[in-house]
Write a protein that holds these residues in place. Structure first.
Motif, PDB file in Angstrom:
ATOM      1  N   ASN A 175     -12.885  -2.688 -14.898  1.00  5.66           N
ATOM      2  CA  ASN A 175     -12.428  -3.991 -15.204  1.00  5.66           C
ATOM      3  C   ASN A 175     -11.078  -4.073 -14.803  1.00  5.66           C
ATOM      4  O   ASN A 175     -10.343  -3.130 -15.304  1.00  5.66           O
ATOM      5  N   GLN A 176     -10.526  -5.104 -14.385  1.00  5.72           N
ATOM      6  CA  GLN A 176      -8.930  -5.252 -14.022  1.00  5.72           C
ATOM      7  C   GLN A 176      -8.155  -5.173 -14.980  1.00  5.72           C
ATOM      8  O   GLN A 176      -7.060  -4.581 -15.199  1.00  5.72           O
ATOM      9  N   GLN A 177      -8.241  -5.731 -16.402  1.00  6.03           N
ATOM     10  CA  GLN A 177      -7.952  -5.523 -17.537  1.00  6.03           C
ATOM     11  C   GLN A 177      -7.680  -4.236 -17.768  1.00  6.03           C
ATOM     12  O   GLN A 177      -6.616  -3.584 -18.389  1.00  6.03           O
ATOM     13  N   MET A 178      -8.786  -3.421 -17.966  1.00 11.59           N
ATOM     14  CA  MET A 178      -8.883  -1.960 -18.228  1.00 11.59           C
ATOM     15  C   MET A 178      -8.211  -0.882 -17.192  1.00 11.59           C
ATOM     16  O   MET A 178      -7.181  -0.287 -17.906  1.00 11.59           O
ATOM     17  N   TRP A 179      -8.054  -1.445 -15.981  1.00 12.76           N
ATOM     18  CA  TRP A 179      -7.237  -0.482 -15.194  1.00 12.76           C
ATOM     19  C   TRP A 179      -5.798  -0.856 -15.372  1.00 12.76           C
ATOM     20  O   TRP A 179      -5.019   0.201 -15.385  1.00 12.76           O
ATOM     21  N   ALA A 180      -5.264  -1.884 -16.060  1.00 14.17           N
ATOM     22  CA  ALA A 180      -3.990  -2.280 -15.981  1.00 14.17           C
ATOM     23  C   ALA A 180      -3.386  -1.878 -17.478  1.00 14.17           C
ATOM     24  O   ALA A 180      -2.396  -1.803 -17.893  1.00 14.17           O
ATOM     25  N   HIS A 181      -4.454  -1.197 -18.196  1.00 12.92           N
ATOM     26  CA  HIS A 181      -4.000  -0.749 -19.736  1.00 12.92           C
ATOM     27  C   HIS A 181      -3.003   0.465 -19.598  1.00 12.92           C
ATOM     28  O   HIS A 181      -3.228   1.302 -18.745  1.00 12.92           O
ATOM     29  N   PRO A 182      -2.071   0.333 -20.528  1.00 17.99           N
ATOM     30  CA  PRO A 182      -0.969   1.512 -20.316  1.00 17.99           C
ATOM     31  C   PRO A 182      -1.605   2.548 -20.617  1.00 17.99           C
ATOM     32  O   PRO A 182      -1.081   3.795 -19.920  1.00 17.99           O
ATOM     33  N   ALA A 183      -2.750   3.095 -21.446  1.00 20.86           N
ATOM     34  CA  ALA A 183      -3.426   4.421 -21.550  1.00 20.86           C
ATOM     35  C   ALA A 183      -4.131   4.859 -20.271  1.00 20.86           C
ATOM     36  O   ALA A 183      -3.922   6.148 -19.862  1.00 20.86           O
ATOM     37  N   VAL A 184      -4.750   3.824 -19.601  1.00 20.04           N
ATOM     38  CA  VAL A 184      -5.298   4.480 -18.253  1.00 20.04           C
ATOM     39  C   VAL A 184      -4.079   4.739 -17.259  1.00 20.04           C
ATOM     40  O   VAL A 184      -4.293   5.768 -16.639  1.00 20.04           O
ATOM     41  N   GLN A 185      -3.166   4.053 -17.127  1.00 19.55           N
ATOM     42  CA  GLN A 185      -2.196   4.190 -16.269  1.00 19.55           C
ATOM     43  C   GLN A 185      -1.320   5.703 -16.691  1.00 19.55           C
ATOM     44  O   GLN A 185      -1.013   6.494 -15.810  1.00 19.55           O
ATOM     45  N   ALA A 186      -1.265   5.882 -17.952  1.00 14.76           N
ATOM     46  CA  ALA A 186      -0.614   7.131 -18.206  1.00 14.76           C
ATOM     47  C   ALA A 186      -1.527   8.301 -18.105  1.00 14.76           C
ATOM     48  O   ALA A 186      -1.088   9.409 -17.453  1.00 14.76           O
ATOM     49  N   ASN A 187      -2.779   8.136 -18.012  1.00 10.49           N
ATOM     50  CA  ASN A 187      -3.609   9.246 -17.667  1.00 10.49           C
ATOM     51  C   ASN A 187      -3.736   9.262 -16.229  1.00 10.49           C
ATOM     52  O   ASN A 187      -3.784  10.561 -15.771  1.00 10.49           O
TER      53      ASN A 187
ATOM     54  N   GLY B 221      -9.174  -8.990  -9.483  1.00 11.34           N
ATOM     55  CA  GLY B 221      -7.839  -8.136  -9.814  1.00 11.34           C
ATOM     56  C   GLY B 221      -8.253  -6.801  -9.341  1.00 11.34           C
ATOM     57  O   GLY B 221      -9.121  -6.528  -8.723  1.00 11.34           O
ATOM     58  N   SER B 222      -7.275  -5.897  -9.539  1.00  8.78           N
ATOM     59  CA  SER B 222      -7.498  -4.450  -9.164  1.00  8.78           C
ATOM     60  C   SER B 222      -8.423  -3.892 -10.133  1.00  8.78           C
ATOM     61  O   SER B 222      -8.530  -3.986 -11.331  1.00  8.78           O
ATOM     62  N   GLY B 223      -9.420  -3.009  -9.386  1.00  2.64           N
ATOM     63  CA  GLY B 223     -10.150  -2.127 -10.094  1.00  2.64           C
ATOM     64  C   GLY B 223     -11.477  -1.864  -9.362  1.00  2.64           C
ATOM     65  O   GLY B 223     -12.274  -1.167  -9.848  1.00  2.64           O
ATOM     66  N   ARG B 224     -11.614  -2.470  -8.342  1.00  2.00           N
ATOM     67  CA  ARG B 224     -12.775  -2.463  -7.447  1.00  2.00           C
ATOM     68  C   ARG B 224     -12.884  -1.091  -6.737  1.00  2.00           C
ATOM     69  O   ARG B 224     -11.797  -0.737  -6.337  1.00  2.00           O
ATOM     70  N   MET B 225     -14.058  -0.525  -6.859  1.00  2.00           N
ATOM     71  CA  MET B 225     -14.018   0.767  -6.318  1.00  2.00           C
ATOM     72  C   MET B 225     -14.161   0.786  -4.542  1.00  2.00           C
ATOM     73  O   MET B 225     -14.569  -0.322  -4.107  1.00  2.00           O
ATOM     74  N   LEU B 226     -13.257   1.522  -3.930  1.00  2.00           N
ATOM     75  CA  LEU B 226     -13.312   1.316  -2.586  1.00  2.00           C
ATOM     76  C   LEU B 226     -14.574   1.365  -1.835  1.00  2.00           C
ATOM     77  O   LEU B 226     -15.456   2.026  -2.370  1.00  2.00           O
ATOM     78  N   GLU B 227     -14.889   0.886  -0.801  1.00  2.00           N
ATOM     79  CA  GLU B 227     -15.954   0.692  -0.156  1.00  2.00           C
ATOM     80  C   GLU B 227     -16.537   2.086   0.433  1.00  2.00           C
ATOM     81  O   GLU B 227     -15.515   3.171   0.683  1.00  2.00           O
ATOM     82  N   PRO B 228     -17.682   2.580   0.743  1.00  2.00           N
ATOM     83  CA  PRO B 228     -18.123   3.979   0.846  1.00  2.00           C
ATOM     84  C   PRO B 228     -17.558   4.409   2.342  1.00  2.00           C
ATOM     85  O   PRO B 228     -17.125   5.581   2.468  1.00  2.00           O
ATOM     86  N   HIS B 229     -17.328   3.400   3.268  1.00  2.00           N
ATOM     87  CA  HIS B 229     -16.806   4.016   4.513  1.00  2.00           C
ATOM     88  C   HIS B 229     -15.350   4.336   4.373  1.00  2.00           C
ATOM     89  O   HIS B 229     -14.807   5.193   5.271  1.00  2.00           O
ATOM     90  N   GLU B 230     -14.644   3.631   3.449  1.00  3.64           N
ATOM     91  CA  GLU B 230     -13.211   4.042   3.313  1.00  3.64           C
ATOM     92  C   GLU B 230     -13.097   5.243   2.653  1.00  3.64           C
ATOM     93  O   GLU B 230     -12.196   6.089   2.885  1.00  3.64           O
ATOM     94  N   LEU B 231     -13.874   5.584   1.788  1.00  5.10           N
ATOM     95  CA  LEU B 231     -13.878   7.089   0.857  1.00  5.10           C
ATOM     96  C   LEU B 231     -14.347   7.903   1.888  1.00  5.10           C
ATOM     97  O   LEU B 231     -13.743   9.039   1.985  1.00  5.10           O
ATOM     98  N   ARG B 232     -15.468   7.762   2.692  1.00  7.08           N
ATOM     99  CA  ARG B 232     -15.722   8.729   3.763  1.00  7.08           C
ATOM    100  C   ARG B 232     -14.560   9.123   4.734  1.00  7.08           C
ATOM    101  O   ARG B 232     -14.232  10.229   4.804  1.00  7.08           O
ATOM    102  N   ASP B 233     -14.050   8.257   5.139  1.00 12.05           N
ATOM    103  CA  ASP B 233     -12.922   8.326   5.917  1.00 12.05           C
ATOM    104  C   ASP B 233     -11.731   9.022   5.487  1.00 12.05           C
ATOM    105  O   ASP B 233     -10.866   9.910   5.954  1.00 12.05           O
ATOM    106  N   ALA B 234     -11.222   8.879   4.218  1.00 13.36           N
ATOM    107  CA  ALA B 234     -10.490   9.422   3.678  1.00 13.36           C
ATOM    108  C   ALA B 234     -10.722  10.889   3.268  1.00 13.36           C
ATOM    109  O   ALA B 234      -9.974  11.824   3.385  1.00 13.36           O
ATOM    110  N   LEU B 235     -11.911  11.243   2.976  1.00 13.52           N
ATOM    111  CA  LEU B 235     -12.344  12.679   2.921  1.00 13.52           C
ATOM    112  C   LEU B 235     -12.350  13.213   4.157  1.00 13.52           C
ATOM    113  O   LEU B 235     -11.687  14.448   4.364  1.00 13.52           O
ATOM    114  N   ALA B 236     -12.672  12.691   5.114  1.00 13.39           N
ATOM    115  CA  ALA B 236     -12.449  13.312   6.542  1.00 13.39           C
ATOM    116  C   ALA B 236     -11.078  13.687   6.797  1.00 13.39           C
ATOM    117  O   ALA B 236     -10.951  14.444   7.525  1.00 13.39           O
TER     118      ALA B 236
END
Length: 401
Positions: free
Chosen positions: A125-137, A162-177
């Motif tokens: 969730n976008q609020q969870m993503w923005a939480h200072p504890a998550v960002q510190a981790n 807001g921010s927090g959506r997982m990247l699409e599968p093709h984006e993750l595949r391309d990053a690993l490649a």
């Protein structure tokens, strides 16, 4: 790029985005990768183990206490087997446990026990993503060399945006490649600047422009997917770091952007100046908010900002320089003049205004170089960035070898 015979360990943690990981397994295997899946207990409440077993063609592991697998220290074998570990989705809980070195289930144990590079694709969730504890981790993990892929911004399953959506599968595949090299820009260091610059008038007001940064961020992601080690120098925008980008530097003013670009470009082979850098700044910045005075006009004295491209071009051994020209009229003439005057290797020109360019989700470009040109038809900025990067790579190889 190919993932043929590459060994990918996919960790799936609990979250609705786990359904995307099914498609990710399929896309990885299409590229020839061998994929083994490890799920947290929570992930099994979203997708069954049988689904991943069918897609991967390999047994799926969930428990550290699987007697048949652990008789031969199976988790250590998996840790040694993996060439890359990708946790997708990476929940806030898994991120926290990894940041604090916990090894209380199979997935976190494997991450600690393996020497393979670790990639996380956050999803929450976008609020969870923005939480200072998550960002510190996240900051702690980045310091240890853990690579973050995303997240993206957009509509979420809970209804938030807001921010927090997982990247699409093709984006993750391309990053690993790209992490294995072999792309059109493999082995090269690329600096991309993106977004606007803001020049302060007083503590409240500033001079800026309408650049969203989306085109530059798309170029950075495409360059990373092509195998480059990318440094992204970003003006004041609210965009997540693109997948695969090695380093991001956030700036505000033109002077700050120049300093960051010059530092990053010292050992770079290519610089793509996609940022809309302000031409002028106020000569004086008021320490306090300027108050309106009835019947009196406000006159601002402006000073010229540094020219980043011209500064780089004047260096003894400049990188391959790619500029952008966003114009409202006489696009070709202005772009070609800028190409010659600033001694660029290539310039990407586009018409802006009237809903084109800055505010739009798509774009069209005309590329010019000293002895040629090429039109790139209107399409999404992500697709356009990939075509641009292909041409940059080809021209770089032709000119620099």
């Amino acid at each position: 790029m190919s993932l043929a015979n590459r060994r990918i360990l996919l960790g799936v943690s609990g979250g609705i985005a786990a359904y995307k990981s099914c498609e990710l397994v399929r896309r990885l295997r299409e590229q020839g990768a061998e994929v083994r899946v490890v799920m947290t207990e929570g992930a099994t409440h979203f997708v069954g183990t049988a689904t991943f077993q069918a897609l991967s063609g390999q047994p799926v592991r969930v428990s550290l206490w699987d007697e048949s697998a652990e008789a031969a220290m199976g988790h250590i074998e998996l840790a040694r087997w993996a060439e890359r570990i990708l946790v997708a989705p990476a929940s806030a809980d898994v991120i926290a446990r990894l940041a604090h070195g916990h090894a209380d289930d199979l997935l976190t144990t494997l991450c600690l026990a393996s020497a393979a590079p670790l990639y996380l694709a956050p999803a929450m969730n976008q609020q969870m993503w923005a939480h200072p504890a998550v960002q510190a981790n996240l900051a702690a993990l980045r310091e240890r060399g853990v690579r973050m892929l995303g997240p993206a911004a957009g509509e979420q399953a809970c209804g938030d945006v807001g921010s927090g959506r997982m990247l699409e599968p093709h984006e993750l595949r391309d990053a690993l490649a790209a992490s294995f090299g072999g792309g059109a820009l493999a082995g090269l260091k690329v600096v991309v600047s993106a977004g606007p610059t803001y020049e302060d008038i007083d503590p409240v007001r500033f001079i800026g422009n309408r650049s969203s940064g989306r085109m530059g961020f798309a170029v950075a992601e495409a360059a990373a997917a092509a195998g480059a080690a990318v440094t992204l120098v970003a003006g004041p925008v609210s965009l997540p770091t693109p997948a695969g980008v090695a380093r991001r530097v956030d700036v505000r003013s033109a002077a700050q952007m120049q300093a960051a670009v010059l530092e990053a470009a010292r050992d770079a082979q290519i610089y793509v100046g996609a940022a809309a850098v302000g031409d002028y700044r106020p000569q004086q910045v008021a320490e306090r908010k300027l108050k309106k005075q009835a019947g009196a006009d406000l006159v601002l004295q402006l000073a010229e900002n540094p020219d980043i491209l011209a500064t780089l071009a004047a260096q003894p051994a400049p990188p391959f320089l790619v500029g952008f020209a966003a114009e409202t009229h006489e696009v070709a003439a202005y772009a070609q003049d800028k190409l010659r005057r600033k001694k660029l290797d290539m310039i990407a020109a586009n018409e802006v205004g009237g809903g084109r360019g800055f505010e739009a989700g798509d774009n069209a470009l005309t590329l010019y170089w000293p002895d040629g040109s090429l039109e790139l038809a209107r399409t999404s900025k992500a697709a356009l960035a990939r075509r641009l990067v292909e041409q940059v790579a080809a021209r770089y190889r032709a000119v620099r070898g």
